[in-house]
Design a protein around this motif. Structure first.
Motif, PDB file in Angstrom:
ATOM      1  N   UNK A 124      63.402  82.570  40.866  1.00 50.87           N
ATOM      2  CA  UNK A 124      63.482  83.878  42.899  1.00 50.87           C
ATOM      3  C   UNK A 124      62.075  84.351  43.724  1.00 50.87           C
ATOM      4  N   UNK A 125      61.042  83.893  42.427  1.00 50.80           N
ATOM      5  CA  UNK A 125      59.677  84.561  43.019  1.00 50.80           C
ATOM      6  C   UNK A 125      59.811  83.289  44.265  1.00 50.80           C
ATOM      7  N   UNK A 126      59.506  82.034  43.309  1.00 51.01           N
ATOM      8  CA  UNK A 126      59.268  80.816  43.972  1.00 51.01           C
ATOM      9  C   UNK A 126      60.775  81.019  45.729  1.00 51.01           C
ATOM     10  N   UNK A 127      61.397  81.048  44.961  1.00 43.22           N
ATOM     11  CA  UNK A 127      63.019  80.893  46.533  1.00 43.22           C
ATOM     12  C   UNK A 127      61.780  82.160  47.202  1.00 43.22           C
ATOM     13  N   UNK A 128      61.950  83.699  47.010  1.00 48.83           N
ATOM     14  CA  UNK A 128      61.792  84.443  47.614  1.00 48.83           C
ATOM     15  C   UNK A 128      60.384  84.185  48.258  1.00 48.83           C
ATOM     16  N   UNK A 129      59.255  83.267  48.597  1.00 48.07           N
ATOM     17  CA  UNK A 129      58.762  82.653  49.219  1.00 48.07           C
ATOM     18  C   UNK A 129      58.346  81.485  49.939  1.00 48.07           C
ATOM     19  N   UNK A 130      59.298  81.127  49.455  1.00 46.26           N
ATOM     20  CA  UNK A 130      60.054  79.986  50.196  1.00 46.26           C
ATOM     21  C   UNK A 130      60.218  80.768  51.324  1.00 46.26           C
ATOM     22  N   UNK A 131      61.581  81.154  51.948  1.00 42.49           N
ATOM     23  CA  UNK A 131      62.311  82.617  52.714  1.00 42.49           C
ATOM     24  C   UNK A 131      61.005  83.104  53.367  1.00 42.49           C
ATOM     25  N   UNK A 132      60.010  83.295  53.068  1.00 44.14           N
ATOM     26  CA  UNK A 132      59.049  84.667  53.515  1.00 44.14           C
ATOM     27  C   UNK A 132      58.174  83.966  54.491  1.00 44.14           C
ATOM     28  N   UNK A 133      57.852  82.578  53.959  1.00 43.76           N
ATOM     29  CA  UNK A 133      57.116  81.371  54.622  1.00 43.76           C
ATOM     30  C   UNK A 133      57.449  80.733  55.807  1.00 43.76           C
ATOM     31  N   UNK A 134      59.337  81.210  56.386  1.00 39.25           N
ATOM     32  CA  UNK A 134      60.353  80.792  56.799  1.00 39.25           C
ATOM     33  C   UNK A 134      60.839  79.783  56.518  1.00 39.25           C
ATOM     34  N   UNK A 135      61.188  79.583  55.496  1.00 36.61           N
ATOM     35  CA  UNK A 135      62.300  78.461  55.532  1.00 36.61           C
ATOM     36  C   UNK A 135      63.437  78.605  55.539  1.00 36.61           C
ATOM     37  N   UNK A 136      64.493  78.589  55.290  1.00 37.63           N
ATOM     38  CA  UNK A 136      66.510  78.706  55.657  1.00 37.63           C
ATOM     39  C   UNK A 136      66.865  78.522  54.471  1.00 37.63           C
ATOM     40  N   UNK A 137      66.607  78.037  53.767  1.00 38.09           N
ATOM     41  CA  UNK A 137      67.261  78.000  52.401  1.00 38.09           C
ATOM     42  C   UNK A 137      66.184  77.407  50.938  1.00 38.09           C
ATOM     43  N   UNK A 138      66.554  77.983  50.066  1.00 38.64           N
ATOM     44  CA  UNK A 138      65.441  77.290  48.936  1.00 38.64           C
ATOM     45  C   UNK A 138      67.092  76.387  48.233  1.00 38.64           C
ATOM     46  N   UNK A 139      66.751  75.807  47.548  1.00 38.21           N
ATOM     47  CA  UNK A 139      68.146  75.034  46.697  1.00 38.21           C
ATOM     48  C   UNK A 139      67.410  74.464  45.225  1.00 38.21           C
TER      49      UNK A 139
END
Length: 203
Positions: free
Chosen positions: A97-112
């Motif tokens: 979830x930490x990697x997912x949170x970092x991805x969304x914070x960086x501007x990604x629309x999703x983490x798969x």
């Protein structure tokens, strides 16, 4: 074509960025049922991805977190700074979830996560293509309240002595907390600690 794809246009152009050729091949096969006229372009590093982006427009970029020439999140942030509007979803071997949170914070629309099966992958990609940001169950930072206080003061640029005075703690205690923070964030310097915490949305 499955029912979940009916809202998508007949023609889509995707860019898949991952350094494992066999994974790119499997991903292309898994995404094939998305629409009748699906064009898939692949890149195995950031340089190839940027070359593809100079040549054509894409409806979606699926980006791996770990590339040989630059970290996926750094590449995503570069695109954000350039004002690139192409939607990006992160594909990762991590279920964190930490990697997912970092991805969304960086501007990604999703983490798969790469552990998703074909149906789950197509469903996630479809939702991003339709403009959704994939919902995430984000954990709170795995920090104690004291560590969060120290992190905030660290971000303000305070040295250990000033932090210890501010919190009424021994300087050795501050060092112990900082060591735990560095280990949690996998960093070795104060600047990197603050940067990594910001990427994860902790600051």
């Amino acid at each position: 074509m499955t029912a979940l794809c009916t809202a998508l246009p007949d023609h889509l152009c995707l860019l898949l960025v991952d350094d494992h050729r066999i994974f790119l091949d499997g991903l292309s096969l898994a995404l094939a049922p998305l629409c009748p006229d699906l064009q898939i372009h692949t890149a195995q590093n950031a340089a190839e991805a940027e070359r593809c982006l100079r040549q054509r427009d894409f409806d979606l970029i699926l980006l791996d977190l770990r590339l040989p020439d630059i970290a996926g999140l750094d590449l995503l942030q570069r695109w954000q700074q350039q004002g690139r509007m192409t939607p990006v979803a992160i594909l990762s071997g991590s279920d964190s979830n930490l990697d997912a949170q970092a991805a969304i914070a960086a501007g990604a629309l999703g983490f798969i996560p790469k552990s998703a099966d074909g149906d789950g992958l197509r469903q996630a990609v479809t939702r991003v293509l339709l403009g959704e940001t994939l919902p995430l169950t984000i954990d709170k930072p795995p920090l104690t309240p004291r560590q969060q206080e120290i992190l905030l003061l660290l971000a303000d640029g305070l040295p250990n002595k000033a932090i210890s005075r501010h919190l009424g703690l021994a300087e050795d205690t501050i060092k112990t907390h900082l060591k735990a923070l560095f280990q949690e964030l996998d960093v070795h310097t104060r600047t990197a600690c603050v940067s990594a915490a910001r990427q994860r949305g902790w600051l």
